[in-house]
Motif scaffolding. Structure first.
Motif, PDB file in Angstrom:
ATOM      1  N   GLY A  72       0.827  -1.207   0.000  1.00 60.80           N
ATOM      2  CA  GLY A  72       0.000   0.000   0.000  1.00 60.80           C
ATOM      3  C   GLY A  72       0.863   1.259   0.000  1.00 60.80           C
ATOM      4  N   HIS A  73       1.951   1.214   0.754  1.00 58.38           N
ATOM      5  CA  HIS A  73       2.873   2.355   0.801  1.00 58.38           C
ATOM      6  C   HIS A  73       3.473   2.613  -0.579  1.00 58.38           C
ATOM      7  CE1 HIS A  73       5.980   5.073   2.214  1.00 58.38           C
ATOM      8  NE2 HIS A  73       6.896   4.289   1.670  1.00 58.38           N
ATOM      9  N   VAL A  74       3.937   1.552  -1.230  1.00 59.46           N
ATOM     10  CA  VAL A  74       4.525   1.693  -2.566  1.00 59.46           C
ATOM     11  C   VAL A  74       3.485   2.249  -3.533  1.00 59.46           C
ATOM     12  CG1 VAL A  74       5.500   0.420  -4.525  1.00 59.46           C
ATOM     13  CG2 VAL A  74       6.309  -0.042  -2.203  1.00 59.46           C
ATOM     14  N   ALA A  97       3.891   5.664  -5.632  1.00 61.03           N
ATOM     15  CA  ALA A  97       3.787   5.650  -7.095  1.00 61.03           C
ATOM     16  C   ALA A  97       2.703   6.608  -7.577  1.00 61.03           C
ATOM     17  CB  ALA A  97       3.506   4.227  -7.585  1.00 61.03           C
ATOM     18  N   ALA A  98       1.561   6.640  -6.878  1.00 59.81           N
ATOM     19  CA  ALA A  98       0.469   7.542  -7.260  1.00 59.81           C
ATOM     20  C   ALA A  98       0.908   9.000  -7.108  1.00 59.81           C
ATOM     21  CB  ALA A  98      -0.773   7.256  -6.414  1.00 59.81           C
ATOM     22  N   ALA A  99       1.612   9.298  -6.043  1.00 61.87           N
ATOM     23  CA  ALA A  99       2.096  10.669  -5.837  1.00 61.87           C
ATOM     24  C   ALA A  99       3.064  11.073  -6.937  1.00 61.87           C
ATOM     25  CB  ALA A  99       2.761  10.784  -4.471  1.00 61.87           C
ATOM     26  N   ALA A 100       3.908  10.156  -7.375  1.00 61.46           N
ATOM     27  CA  ALA A 100       4.856  10.456  -8.453  1.00 61.46           C
ATOM     28  C   ALA A 100       4.108  10.730  -9.758  1.00 61.46           C
ATOM     29  CB  ALA A 100       5.842   9.300  -8.632  1.00 61.46           C
ATOM     30  N   ARG A 101       3.088   9.896 -10.050  1.00 61.18           N
ATOM     31  CA  ARG A 101       2.292  10.113 -11.262  1.00 61.18           C
ATOM     32  C   ARG A 101       1.559  11.452 -11.199  1.00 61.18           C
ATOM     33  NH1 ARG A 101       1.232   4.714 -10.344  1.00 61.18           N
ATOM     34  NH2 ARG A 101      -0.785   5.212  -9.428  1.00 61.18           N
ATOM     35  N   ASP A 102       0.981  11.747 -10.021  1.00 62.18           N
ATOM     36  CA  ASP A 102       0.259  13.005  -9.858  1.00 62.18           C
ATOM     37  C   ASP A 102       1.175  14.202 -10.032  1.00 62.18           C
ATOM     38  OD1 ASP A 102      -1.981  11.485  -9.394  1.00 62.18           O
ATOM     39  OD2 ASP A 102      -2.057  11.904  -7.230  1.00 62.18           O
ATOM     40  N   ALA A 103       2.372  14.112  -9.480  1.00 57.68           N
ATOM     41  CA  ALA A 103       3.331  15.223  -9.581  1.00 57.68           C
ATOM     42  C   ALA A 103       3.767  15.442 -11.015  1.00 57.68           C
ATOM     43  CB  ALA A 103       4.533  14.961  -8.681  1.00 57.68           C
ATOM     44  N   ALA A 104       3.776  14.387 -11.806  1.00 61.30           N
ATOM     45  CA  ALA A 104       4.207  14.491 -13.204  1.00 61.30           C
ATOM     46  C   ALA A 104       3.080  14.981 -14.112  1.00 61.30           C
ATOM     47  CB  ALA A 104       4.721  13.135 -13.696  1.00 61.30           C
ATOM     48  N   PRO A 117       0.780  17.654 -15.425  1.00 62.08           N
ATOM     49  CA  PRO A 117       0.711  19.117 -15.372  1.00 62.08           C
ATOM     50  C   PRO A 117      -0.671  19.635 -14.950  1.00 62.08           C
ATOM     51  CG  PRO A 117       1.270  18.363 -17.607  1.00 62.08           C
ATOM     52  CD  PRO A 117       1.120  17.161 -16.743  1.00 62.08           C
ATOM     53  N   GLN A 118      -1.731  18.926 -15.276  1.00 63.63           N
ATOM     54  CA  GLN A 118      -3.072  19.382 -14.906  1.00 63.63           C
ATOM     55  C   GLN A 118      -3.280  19.336 -13.406  1.00 63.63           C
ATOM     56  OE1 GLN A 118      -5.655  16.930 -17.289  1.00 63.63           O
ATOM     57  NE2 GLN A 118      -5.680  18.458 -18.948  1.00 63.63           N
ATOM     58  N   LEU A 119      -2.691  18.322 -12.751  1.00 60.96           N
ATOM     59  CA  LEU A 119      -2.852  18.211 -11.284  1.00 60.96           C
ATOM     60  C   LEU A 119      -1.963  19.201 -10.552  1.00 60.96           C
ATOM     61  CD1 LEU A 119      -3.008  14.329 -10.920  1.00 60.96           C
ATOM     62  CD2 LEU A 119      -4.888  15.943 -10.671  1.00 60.96           C
ATOM     63  N   ARG A 120      -0.872  19.642 -11.175  1.00 56.41           N
ATOM     64  CA  ARG A 120       0.047  20.563 -10.527  1.00 56.41           C
ATOM     65  C   ARG A 120      -0.434  22.001 -10.593  1.00 56.41           C
ATOM     66  NH1 ARG A 120       5.386  20.303 -13.067  1.00 56.41           N
ATOM     67  NH2 ARG A 120       4.386  19.171 -14.741  1.00 56.41           N
ATOM     68  N   SER A 121      -1.325  22.323 -11.523  1.00 53.43           N
ATOM     69  CA  SER A 121      -1.744  23.719 -11.688  1.00 53.43           C
ATOM     70  C   SER A 121      -2.898  24.077 -10.775  1.00 53.43           C
ATOM     71  CB  SER A 121      -2.112  23.985 -13.139  1.00 53.43           C
ATOM     72  OG  SER A 121      -3.104  23.098 -13.573  1.00 53.43           O
TER      73      SER A 121
END
Length: 198
Positions: free
Chosen positions: A179-181, A185-192, A194-198
């Protein structure tokens, strides 16, 4: 209250790193201890060979006590990474024995020199070559811990074994690691994204 001797403390921390590094070999076959696991060829047994060689130099030659074992991989014409891998002609027992020989050689230096004792590192630039045993102990301990950290990751890649040493994994075995991994992984995808970062 009696405070610990600073040299004893440094040697204790060095020994802990040494043992952690060796433990990463336990239970693995010859292929897994030798195979490259990074694009630069980092491998478990090669790390041990490297650290053994480093100790023989820093705690030997630096203090006028040359290595009791020939180190052909340190010859002038040797490949610069020759001490970071182990050919089939060198057994695991040879490499582990070399490391234990380095420990014994270093112990003699520790017994006969105090932390303020001055030596010269022959392979450092002349202006930096004069060092104290204190400096070399700190340098070598931090280098050993750095390579023990490499070994932590390599071993986990090989078979999932993780932790500080046998019987003391330093990890919560009941924790939901999958679950931690997944969260990481989800946080890395979200950070990458651009729509979620704006």
């Amino acid at each position: 209250m009696t405070l610990p001797d600073p040299k004893d403390t440094l040697v204790e921390y060095l020994q802990s790193a040494r043992e952690a590094l060796l433990w990463k070999l336990d239970g693995l076959d010859e292929h897994d201890v030798r195979r490259p696991l990074t694009p630069t060829g980092t491998n478990l047994l090669g790390l041990v060979k490297h650290v053994a060689s480093v100790e023989l130099g820093y705690f030997g030659d630096t203090f006028g006590r040359p290595s009791p074992v020939p180190l052909p991989w340190h010859a002038e014409d040797a490949d610069p990474n020759e001490d970071l891998w182990v050919p089939a002609s060198e057994s695991r027992e040879f490499v582990v024995g070399l490391y234990r020989t380095a420990w014994a050689h270093a112990a003699e230096t520790f017994a006969t020199h105090d932390l303020a004792s001055v030596g010269r590192v022959p392979w450092w630039p002349a202006e930096d070559a004069a060092v104290t045993l204190h400096q070399v102990l700190v340098h070598t301990t931090t280098e050993t811990y750095r390579h023990a950290g490499h070994a932590d990751i390599l071993r986990e890649l090989v078979d999932g074994a993780a932790g500080r040493r046998a019987g003391d994994p330093n990890l919560d075995e009941g924790y939901d690691w999958a679950g931690h991994v997944a969260r990481v992984a989800a946080a890395a995808r979200d950070a990458a994204d651009p729509q979620l970062r704006s």
